[in-house]
Design a protein around this motif. Structure first.
Motif, short mmCIF file in Angstrom:
data_model
loop_
_atom_site.label_atom_id
_atom_site.label_comp_id
_atom_site.label_asym_id
_atom_site.label_seq_id
_atom_site.Cartn_x
_atom_site.Cartn_y
_atom_site.Cartn_z
N GLY A 117 0.80 -1.22 0.00
CA GLY A 117 0.00 0.00 0.00
C GLY A 117 0.84 1.27 0.00
N ILE A 118 2.13 1.12 0.20
CA ILE A 118 3.02 2.28 0.15
C ILE A 118 3.59 2.36 -1.26
N SER A 119 3.61 3.54 -1.83
CA SER A 119 4.03 3.69 -3.22
C SER A 119 5.52 3.39 -3.39
N TRP A 120 5.88 3.03 -4.62
CA TRP A 120 7.28 2.76 -4.94
C TRP A 120 8.13 4.00 -4.65
N ARG A 121 7.56 5.15 -4.88
CA ARG A 121 8.30 6.39 -4.65
C ARG A 121 8.66 6.54 -3.17
N GLU A 122 7.74 6.17 -2.30
CA GLU A 122 8.01 6.26 -0.87
C GLU A 122 9.04 5.23 -0.43
N LEU A 123 9.03 4.05 -1.04
CA LEU A 123 10.06 3.06 -0.73
C LEU A 123 11.43 3.56 -1.16
N TRP A 124 11.48 4.19 -2.33
CA TRP A 124 12.74 4.80 -2.80
C TRP A 124 13.16 5.91 -1.84
N ARG A 125 12.21 6.67 -1.35
CA ARG A 125 12.50 7.75 -0.39
C ARG A 125 13.09 7.16 0.89
N ASN A 126 12.61 6.00 1.32
CA ASN A 126 13.16 5.34 2.50
C ASN A 126 14.63 5.01 2.29
N GLU A 127 14.98 4.50 1.10
CA GLU A 127 16.38 4.21 0.78
C GLU A 127 17.21 5.49 0.81
N GLN A 128 16.64 6.58 0.31
CA GLN A 128 17.35 7.86 0.32
C GLN A 128 17.61 8.33 1.74
N TYR A 129 16.61 8.19 2.62
CA TYR A 129 16.79 8.59 4.01
C TYR A 129 17.88 7.76 4.68
N MET A 130 17.91 6.47 4.36
CA MET A 130 18.93 5.61 4.94
C MET A 130 20.33 6.12 4.58
N ILE A 131 20.52 6.49 3.32
CA ILE A 131 21.81 7.00 2.86
C ILE A 131 22.05 8.41 3.41
N GLY A 132 21.01 9.21 3.45
CA GLY A 132 21.16 10.60 3.89
C GLY A 132 21.44 10.75 5.37
N LEU A 133 20.93 9.83 6.16
CA LEU A 133 21.02 9.97 7.61
C LEU A 133 22.07 9.09 8.27
N PHE A 134 22.81 8.29 7.49
CA PHE A 134 23.72 7.36 8.14
C PHE A 134 24.80 8.05 8.98
N PRO A 135 25.31 9.24 8.62
CA PRO A 135 26.28 9.88 9.52
C PRO A 135 25.66 10.20 10.89
N LEU A 136 24.40 10.60 10.90
CA LEU A 136 23.72 10.89 12.17
C LEU A 136 23.46 9.62 12.96
N GLN A 137 23.15 8.54 12.26
CA GLN A 137 22.93 7.27 12.94
C GLN A 137 24.22 6.76 13.59
N ILE A 138 25.33 6.93 12.90
CA ILE A 138 26.63 6.55 13.48
C ILE A 138 26.91 7.41 14.71
N GLN A 139 26.65 8.69 14.61
CA GLN A 139 26.85 9.59 15.74
C GLN A 139 25.98 9.18 16.93
N ALA A 140 24.74 8.79 16.65
CA ALA A 140 23.84 8.37 17.73
C ALA A 140 24.34 7.09 18.41
N VAL A 141 24.80 6.13 17.62
CA VAL A 141 25.31 4.88 18.20
C VAL A 141 26.56 5.16 19.03
N LEU A 142 27.45 5.98 18.50
CA LEU A 142 28.67 6.33 19.25
C LEU A 142 28.33 7.04 20.57
N SER A 143 27.31 7.89 20.55
CA SER A 143 26.94 8.59 21.78
C SER A 143 26.43 7.62 22.84
N VAL A 144 25.78 6.55 22.42
CA VAL A 144 25.32 5.53 23.37
C VAL A 144 26.52 4.84 24.01
#
Length: 157
Positions: free
Chosen positions: A46-73
């Protein structure tokens, strides 16, 4: 970051990330990858292909912040949170994505270097180059969407 680095390392050094590469690897990897994608599509029914592609983009776009969050833990440090405006601001924001720009340029350089090795030095097999080139083009598409968003300007009304 590991997924972005693997084709760069392979194209740059000729090393492959798995011990068994070729038909045996393909017979195991391709069905597993297809099942992975089918599982994603079913879970996102039920989620459009465009939104799935957007999810992949967010994964690539936010990975530096995710690394920072894990390191802070692991280090027990807190991350300062800044409230951001909710309206689109005009400007160019390349300063927010230096890691993504680095990987974009490094991916292009790896494709060129890998092609050079393939043509002139027999450093890579055709199959290794092809698989890594497809992987790199996929990453370039994801990274380009992040870079494009950093300089996108709203239309003037």
């Amino acid at each position: 970051m590991i997924l972005l680095s693997c084709p760069l390392i392979s194209l740059g050094t000729g090393l492959i990330p798995v011990g068994s590469f070729g038909a045996d690897f393909a017979w195991h990897f391709i069905p597993a990858y297809i099942l992975n994608r089918i599982t994603l599509w079913i879970s996102a029914w039920g989620i459009s292909w465009r939104e799935l592609w957007r999810n992949e983009q967010y994964m690539i776009g936010l990975f530096p912040l995710q690394i920072q969050a894990v390191l802070s833990v692991f280090t027990g440090t807190s991350i300062k949170f800044e409230v951001t405006p909710k309206q689109r601001q005009s400007g160019i924001y390349f300063s927010l994505i230096p890691v993504q720009i680095f990987f974009f340029l490094a991916t292009i350089m790896a494709l060129i270097w890998g092609g050079f090795q393939l043509l002139f030095y027999d450093g890579l097999s055709e199959l290794t180059y092809f698989i890594n080139a497809v992987w790199c083009v996929y990453h370039l598409g994801l990274l380009w969407s992040i870079i494009r968003a950093a300089y996108w300007q709203p239309e003037e009304q």
